[in-house]
Design a protein around this motif. Structure first.
Motif, mmCIF file in Angstrom:
data_model
loop_
_atom_site.group_PDB
_atom_site.id
_atom_site.type_symbol
_atom_site.label_atom_id
_atom_site.label_comp_id
_atom_site.label_asym_id
_atom_site.label_seq_id
_atom_site.Cartn_x
_atom_site.Cartn_y
_atom_site.Cartn_z
ATOM 1 N N GLU A 1 -59.437 -25.281 -44.086
ATOM 2 C CA GLU A 1 -59.744 -26.166 -45.206
ATOM 3 C C GLU A 1 -59.415 -25.459 -46.519
ATOM 4 O O GLU A 1 -59.707 -24.271 -46.662
ATOM 5 C CB GLU A 1 -61.232 -26.508 -45.243
ATOM 6 C CG GLU A 1 -61.773 -27.228 -44.047
ATOM 7 C CD GLU A 1 -63.272 -27.453 -44.186
ATOM 8 O OE1 GLU A 1 -63.695 -28.001 -45.228
ATOM 9 O OE2 GLU A 1 -64.008 -27.060 -43.272
ATOM 10 N N PHE A 2 -58.843 -26.177 -47.440
ATOM 11 C CA PHE A 2 -58.686 -25.644 -48.792
ATOM 12 C C PHE A 2 -60.041 -25.805 -49.475
ATOM 13 O O PHE A 2 -60.311 -26.781 -50.158
ATOM 14 C CB PHE A 2 -57.584 -26.378 -49.565
ATOM 15 C CG PHE A 2 -56.230 -25.777 -49.358
ATOM 16 C CD1 PHE A 2 -55.896 -24.569 -49.961
ATOM 17 C CD2 PHE A 2 -55.304 -26.401 -48.553
ATOM 18 C CE1 PHE A 2 -54.651 -23.999 -49.773
ATOM 19 C CE2 PHE A 2 -54.055 -25.842 -48.354
ATOM 20 C CZ PHE A 2 -53.727 -24.634 -48.959
ATOM 21 N N LYS A 3 -60.896 -24.848 -49.215
ATOM 22 C CA LYS A 3 -62.251 -24.851 -49.751
ATOM 23 C C LYS A 3 -62.531 -23.429 -50.232
ATOM 24 O O LYS A 3 -62.266 -22.458 -49.508
ATOM 25 C CB LYS A 3 -63.218 -25.255 -48.640
ATOM 26 C CG LYS A 3 -64.641 -25.439 -49.078
ATOM 27 C CD LYS A 3 -65.450 -26.062 -47.953
ATOM 28 C CE LYS A 3 -66.256 -24.992 -47.273
ATOM 29 N NZ LYS A 3 -67.103 -25.481 -46.201
ATOM 30 N N GLU A 4 -63.019 -23.326 -51.445
ATOM 31 C CA GLU A 4 -63.277 -22.007 -52.015
ATOM 32 C C GLU A 4 -64.178 -21.185 -51.095
ATOM 33 O O GLU A 4 -65.171 -21.670 -50.568
ATOM 34 C CB GLU A 4 -63.936 -22.162 -53.394
ATOM 35 C CG GLU A 4 -63.812 -20.927 -54.222
ATOM 36 C CD GLU A 4 -64.042 -21.214 -55.689
ATOM 37 O OE1 GLU A 4 -64.300 -20.244 -56.403
ATOM 38 O OE2 GLU A 4 -63.958 -22.374 -56.121
ATOM 39 N N ASN A 5 -63.776 -19.926 -50.890
ATOM 40 C CA ASN A 5 -64.489 -18.986 -50.030
ATOM 41 C C ASN A 5 -64.599 -19.451 -48.575
ATOM 42 O O ASN A 5 -65.584 -19.183 -47.906
ATOM 43 C CB ASN A 5 -65.859 -18.651 -50.602
ATOM 44 C CG ASN A 5 -65.732 -17.943 -51.942
ATOM 45 O OD1 ASN A 5 -64.891 -17.071 -52.122
ATOM 46 N ND2 ASN A 5 -66.548 -18.343 -52.897
ATOM 47 N N PHE B 1 -60.121 -14.588 -41.244
ATOM 48 C CA PHE B 1 -59.424 -15.362 -42.272
ATOM 49 C C PHE B 1 -60.382 -15.548 -43.439
ATOM 50 O O PHE B 1 -61.544 -15.904 -43.234
ATOM 51 C CB PHE B 1 -59.030 -16.743 -41.742
ATOM 52 C CG PHE B 1 -58.110 -16.703 -40.558
ATOM 53 C CD1 PHE B 1 -56.740 -16.784 -40.736
ATOM 54 C CD2 PHE B 1 -58.609 -16.583 -39.273
ATOM 55 C CE1 PHE B 1 -55.885 -16.750 -39.651
ATOM 56 C CE2 PHE B 1 -57.766 -16.543 -38.175
ATOM 57 C CZ PHE B 1 -56.394 -16.626 -38.363
ATOM 58 N N ASN B 2 -59.902 -15.330 -44.645
ATOM 59 C CA ASN B 2 -60.726 -15.501 -45.831
ATOM 60 C C ASN B 2 -59.865 -16.126 -46.927
ATOM 61 O O ASN B 2 -58.871 -15.543 -47.347
ATOM 62 C CB ASN B 2 -61.285 -14.151 -46.294
ATOM 63 C CG ASN B 2 -62.193 -14.291 -47.485
ATOM 64 O OD1 ASN B 2 -62.939 -15.249 -47.593
ATOM 65 N ND2 ASN B 2 -62.124 -13.343 -48.393
ATOM 66 N N LEU B 3 -60.243 -17.318 -47.371
ATOM 67 C CA LEU B 3 -59.505 -18.038 -48.403
ATOM 68 C C LEU B 3 -60.299 -18.006 -49.696
ATOM 69 O O LEU B 3 -61.478 -18.350 -49.725
ATOM 70 C CB LEU B 3 -59.283 -19.492 -47.966
ATOM 71 C CG LEU B 3 -58.461 -20.371 -48.904
ATOM 72 C CD1 LEU B 3 -57.006 -19.908 -48.932
ATOM 73 C CD2 LEU B 3 -58.533 -21.832 -48.466
ATOM 74 N N LEU C 1 -54.977 -16.502 -49.017
ATOM 75 C CA LEU C 1 -55.500 -16.400 -47.656
ATOM 76 C C LEU C 1 -55.279 -14.967 -47.189
ATOM 77 O O LEU C 1 -54.145 -14.508 -47.078
ATOM 78 C CB LEU C 1 -54.782 -17.358 -46.713
ATOM 79 C CG LEU C 1 -55.197 -17.286 -45.232
ATOM 80 C CD1 LEU C 1 -56.658 -17.683 -45.059
ATOM 81 C CD2 LEU C 1 -54.288 -18.159 -44.386
ATOM 82 N N ASP C 2 -56.379 -14.256 -46.956
ATOM 83 C CA ASP C 2 -56.302 -12.895 -46.418
ATOM 84 C C ASP C 2 -56.584 -12.961 -44.925
ATOM 85 O O ASP C 2 -57.488 -13.675 -44.479
ATOM 86 C CB ASP C 2 -57.319 -11.978 -47.109
ATOM 87 C CG ASP C 2 -56.945 -11.690 -48.538
ATOM 88 O OD1 ASP C 2 -55.778 -11.354 -48.786
ATOM 89 O OD2 ASP C 2 -57.824 -11.824 -49.417
ATOM 90 N N TYR C 3 -55.826 -12.195 -44.179
ATOM 91 C CA TYR C 3 -55.900 -12.172 -42.724
ATOM 92 C C TYR C 3 -55.935 -10.735 -42.257
ATOM 93 O O TYR C 3 -55.184 -9.900 -42.764
ATOM 94 C CB TYR C 3 -54.651 -12.882 -42.165
ATOM 95 C CG TYR C 3 -54.387 -12.694 -40.700
ATOM 96 C CD1 TYR C 3 -55.104 -13.413 -39.753
ATOM 97 C CD2 TYR C 3 -53.398 -11.826 -40.250
ATOM 98 C CE1 TYR C 3 -54.839 -13.267 -38.395
ATOM 99 C CE2 TYR C 3 -53.131 -11.668 -38.903
ATOM 100 C CZ TYR C 3 -53.852 -12.386 -37.980
ATOM 101 O OH TYR C 3 -53.592 -12.235 -36.637
#
Length: 188
Positions: free
Chosen positions: A152-156, A170-172, A181-183
């Protein structure tokens, strides 16, 4: 006597490199006798590689190069850090000006060429909010099929894919109109 000293130095160098690799593997929780599930990150329609896989076994069309500034730079050449800036990991020009830019990092030891310490980052530059759905579809279809019904394009936004001996994190995050997006892969 000189020849003996050279042999001893070579033996110590090999022993020292072996100790360094063993220590790093222990710190990373890499079990060389374990079989790791292929990563959820795809390249050319299949998993990019698995932890513990040898460099010679990865897709021959995948291009990567030495990264002199990554986690194990102080252990070069015993450990080599690599980066993948392959065009297939990015999508340029969605809509008029938006794009996704991706890069993957990994490390391998020189002797066995065993891959470990995998991470990546994707930057989403969004100049039109209407392209977010297109970006999501591209990301899932081309890179991370296992994120279908989860991303989801959702903060955090955070998510993890857990297997017996590894966790893919995964961290957006969002800053203004840019998303990152960090992976990374954690071995357990």
């Amino acid at each position: 006597m000189g020849k003996r000293a050279d042999n001893k130095f070579t033996e110590n160098g090999i022993e020292q490199r072996t100790n360094i690799v063993d220590s790093i593997y222990q710190a990373e929780n890499l079990n060389i006798n374990s079989s790791y599930k292929p990563l959820s990150l795809h390249f050319n329609g299949k998993p990019i590689f698995s932890i513990g896989q040898k460099l010679s076994e990865i897709d021959s069309t995948l291009t990567y190069r030495i990264d002199p500034n990554l986690d194990y730079q102080d252990y070069f050449p015993t450990i080599k850090d690599y980066l993948i800036a392959e065009d297939k990991l990015s999508l340029y020009k969605i809509g008029k000006h938006s794009y996704i830019s991706g890069i993957v990092y990994f490390s391998a030891d020189q002797q066995s060429e065993r891959i470990f310490n995998v991470s990546g980052t994707w930057g989403f530059s969004v100049y039109d909010k209407n392209v977010l759905e297109e970006m999501k579809i591209w990301l899932i279809e081309n890179l991370f099929p296992e994120l279908e019904n989860h991303f989801e394009f959702k903060e955090n936004w955070n998510y993890k894919i857990e297997a017996k001996n590894q966790i893919e994190h995964f961290n957006l995050t969002r800053e203004n109109d840019s998303w990152t997006l960090d992976y990374d892969v954690e071995l357990k």
